[in-house]
Design an enzyme around this catalytic site. Structure first.
Site, PDB file in Angstrom:
ATOM      1  N   GLU A  60       0.855  -1.213  -0.073  1.00  0.00           N
ATOM      2  CA  GLU A  60      -0.072   0.077   0.239  1.00  0.00           C
ATOM      3  C   GLU A  60       1.003   1.259  -0.057  1.00  0.00           C
ATOM      4  OE1 GLU A  60      -3.105   0.092  -0.099  1.00  0.00           O
ATOM      5  OE2 GLU A  60      -3.663  -2.036   0.293  1.00  0.00           O
ATOM      6  N   CYS A  77      -2.123   9.460   2.525  1.00  0.00           N
ATOM      7  CA  CYS A  77      -1.701   9.190   1.212  1.00  0.00           C
ATOM      8  C   CYS A  77      -2.626   9.378  -0.065  1.00  0.00           C
ATOM      9  CB  CYS A  77      -1.465   7.403   1.473  1.00  0.00           C
ATOM     10  SG  CYS A  77      -2.867   6.872   1.965  1.00  0.00           S
TER      11      CYS A  77
END
Ligand code: NAD
Length: 479
Positions: A232, A266
């Site tokens: 991720e 993010c």
């Protein structure tokens, strides 16, 4: 108890049965976790449900400490800590608990005529020992949520939180130590040295959240043992605003997405691509939003989160070029605070447009035609997220179909993450693999395929000697 559980007879070890392996100052009872998994103690629905309920109760018990730790590490207001970390974990656990029993059931699938009489099914089987390495920006949510999926799938978990948020890391370690047998779920605190040492071990799955550069290191380490991993990662997530957008709503949702955790998210909109003619109205509306949410002097506002450390503060401050600043730009080095900052007329090769920003700075680039915006996005690495603000269905469709990105939202930012039915993950340099809800369960299981054939009939056509008749029949089935 399933038939497989019955066949496992290794006793569940206590933490003292196997000597731990030393990792820096911490301990990794590696063998302990292997033995725990092999004992079958994680296999039943009841055991998994119990682990998740215990985890939720422990989080609730430690709620105050956890929210305080998030404030100490990142100056996150407790409401922000709840909405973006703790609340999301509670919701994920509730969602997983609702679906778990069904997800665990063997899934029957169709069997082609050529294999009849037979039946086929898929068994979702735990992988074994899962290593979770977490980042600092949502240090609680991004450490615990992968563990929720791994435990639900019947694995044992080793978690390494980020060393850059030490209060949260310690609070997680304490909570897990108090709640779980270390064979089932264990936390190892530490930095790169501990991570490196952990990556030398053989795991059954590695779940890494962090930067693309470290993701490559993790993938290399995993390759040595052919360990599957989920990466991720990050990247520059674009946000397009066309002239058709509802400008005041777009401004509110962009400012929300950019300023949550001071832009250290993010999936925050990294940069804006605004259709020519809309930039002034949007900028005005965004400035109004910032003032409404954080006041005229955000640096004085105690609800503005800080930048995680001096290195990142310096990196971000260097992006701010006064002649490009349309709003904000002030900083407080002592407190590591950066004012929400909008930069205009930013060239595409300016440093702020070349690397992931990860802070409260938003460069604005204008475009003439939507195709130009699409070209800019497609000339870069595939982002983790993409957002488009537009009231025009054709524009929405063109952008979401023409660009590759992990996931995103139309007329919103970040909120696609809040739907546990949507997979969350990147593509290309923003990562591979996906999780959240059922996708988390799938992420941490092996789908074992089983064909069960009848013994009362044996179709002769697959056996030699080959004959024209068999050839005809085979061609009937396989075409
Ligand atoms: P990072 O890659 O520096 O660190 C992540 C973890 O890896 C930490 O636990 C750290 O101790 C460990 N680590 C660091 N260097 C290592 C090395 N050389 N070898 C082994 N382990 C190492 O990332 P970060 O600074 O904590 O987080 C910021 C990055 O993470 C940003 O790029 C952001 O976009 C990304 N991110 C992605 C997601 C997502 O869900 N896709 C979520 C949050 C953050």
């Amino acid at each position: 108890m399933t038939q497989f559980e019955n066949s496992l007879s290794v006793p569940v070890p206590t933490s003292s049965t196997v000597a731990p392996i030393s990792v820096g100052n911490s301990l990794v009872p590696n063998q302990n976790q292997i033995a725990y998994f092999m004992s079958g103690a994680t296999r039943s629905y009841e055991a998994r449900r119990n682990s998740l309920l215990k985890l939720k109760a422990a989080l609730q018990k430690h709620e105050h400490t956890l929210l305080e730790a998030l404030h100490k590490d990142l100056r996150k207001h407790p409401n922000e800590g709840y909405v973006s970390e703790l609340g999301i974990i509670y919701d994920e656990i509730s969602h997983v608990l609702k679906g778990l029993k069904g997800w665990m059931k063997p899934r029957r699938v169709a069997t082609p005529m050529s294999l009849q009489p037979a039946s086929s099914h898929i068994v979702s089987e735990a992988l074994g020992r899962v290593l979770v390495i977490a980042p600092w920006n949502y240090p609680l949510q991004l450490a615990i949520n992968p563990a929720v999926g791994a435990l639900a799938a019947g694995n044992v978990v080793m978690l390494k939180p980020s060393e850059l948020t030490p209060h949260t890391s310690k609070a997680i370690a304490t909570l897990v130590r108090e709640t779980f047998d270390p064979g089932l779920f264990q936390v190892v605190e530490g930095g790169v040295d501990v991570s490196t040492r952990l990556l030398e071990e053989q795991w059954d799955h590695i779940f890494f959240t962090g930067s693309t550069g470290v993701g490559q290191i993790v993938a290399l380490a995993a390759a040595k043992h052919l360990t599957p991993c989920t990466l991720e990662l990050g990247g520059k997530s674009p946000c397009i605003v066309t002239r058709s957008a509802n400008m005041s709503l777009a401004a509110r949702r962009i400012v929300f997405g950019k300023l949550l955790n001071a832009g250290q998210t993010c999936v925050a909109p990294d940069y804006l691509l605004v259709e020519k003619g809309a930039e002034d109205e949007l900028l005005k509306a965004m400035i109004k939003e910032v003032e409404m949410r954080y006041g005229q002097n955000p640096l004085e506002n105690t609800q503005l989160p800080c930048i995680v450390n001096d290195r990142n503060f310096q990196r971000l401050s260097a992006f701010i070029q006064p002649k490009l600043v349309a709003h904000g730009g002030r900083t407080n080095a002592m407190e590591r605070l950066i004012e929400p900052t909008f930069m205009i007329n930013v060239p595409l090769d300016h440093p702020v447009m070349m690397e992931e920003i990860f802070g409260p700075i938003l460069p604005i680039v204008t475009f003439d035609k939507l195709d130009d915006a699409i070209r800019i996005i497609n000339s870069r690495e595939h982002p983790l997220a993409l957002y488009i603000f537009s009231e025009n269905a054709d524009e929405q469709e063109r952008v979401t179909r023409s660009c590759r990105f992990g996931g995103g939202a139309i007329n919103d930012t970040l909120m696609h993450l809040a739907n546990a039915n949507l997979p969350f993950g990147g593509v290309g340099k923003s990562g591979y693999g996906r999780y959240h809800g059922k996708n988390s369960f799938d992420c941490f299981v092996h789908q074992k395929a089983i064909l069960k054939t009848a013994t009362w009939f044996d179709m002769p056509i697959r056996y030699a000697p080959w004959t024209p008749m068999k050839d005809k029949l085979v061609r009937l089935f396989l075409r």
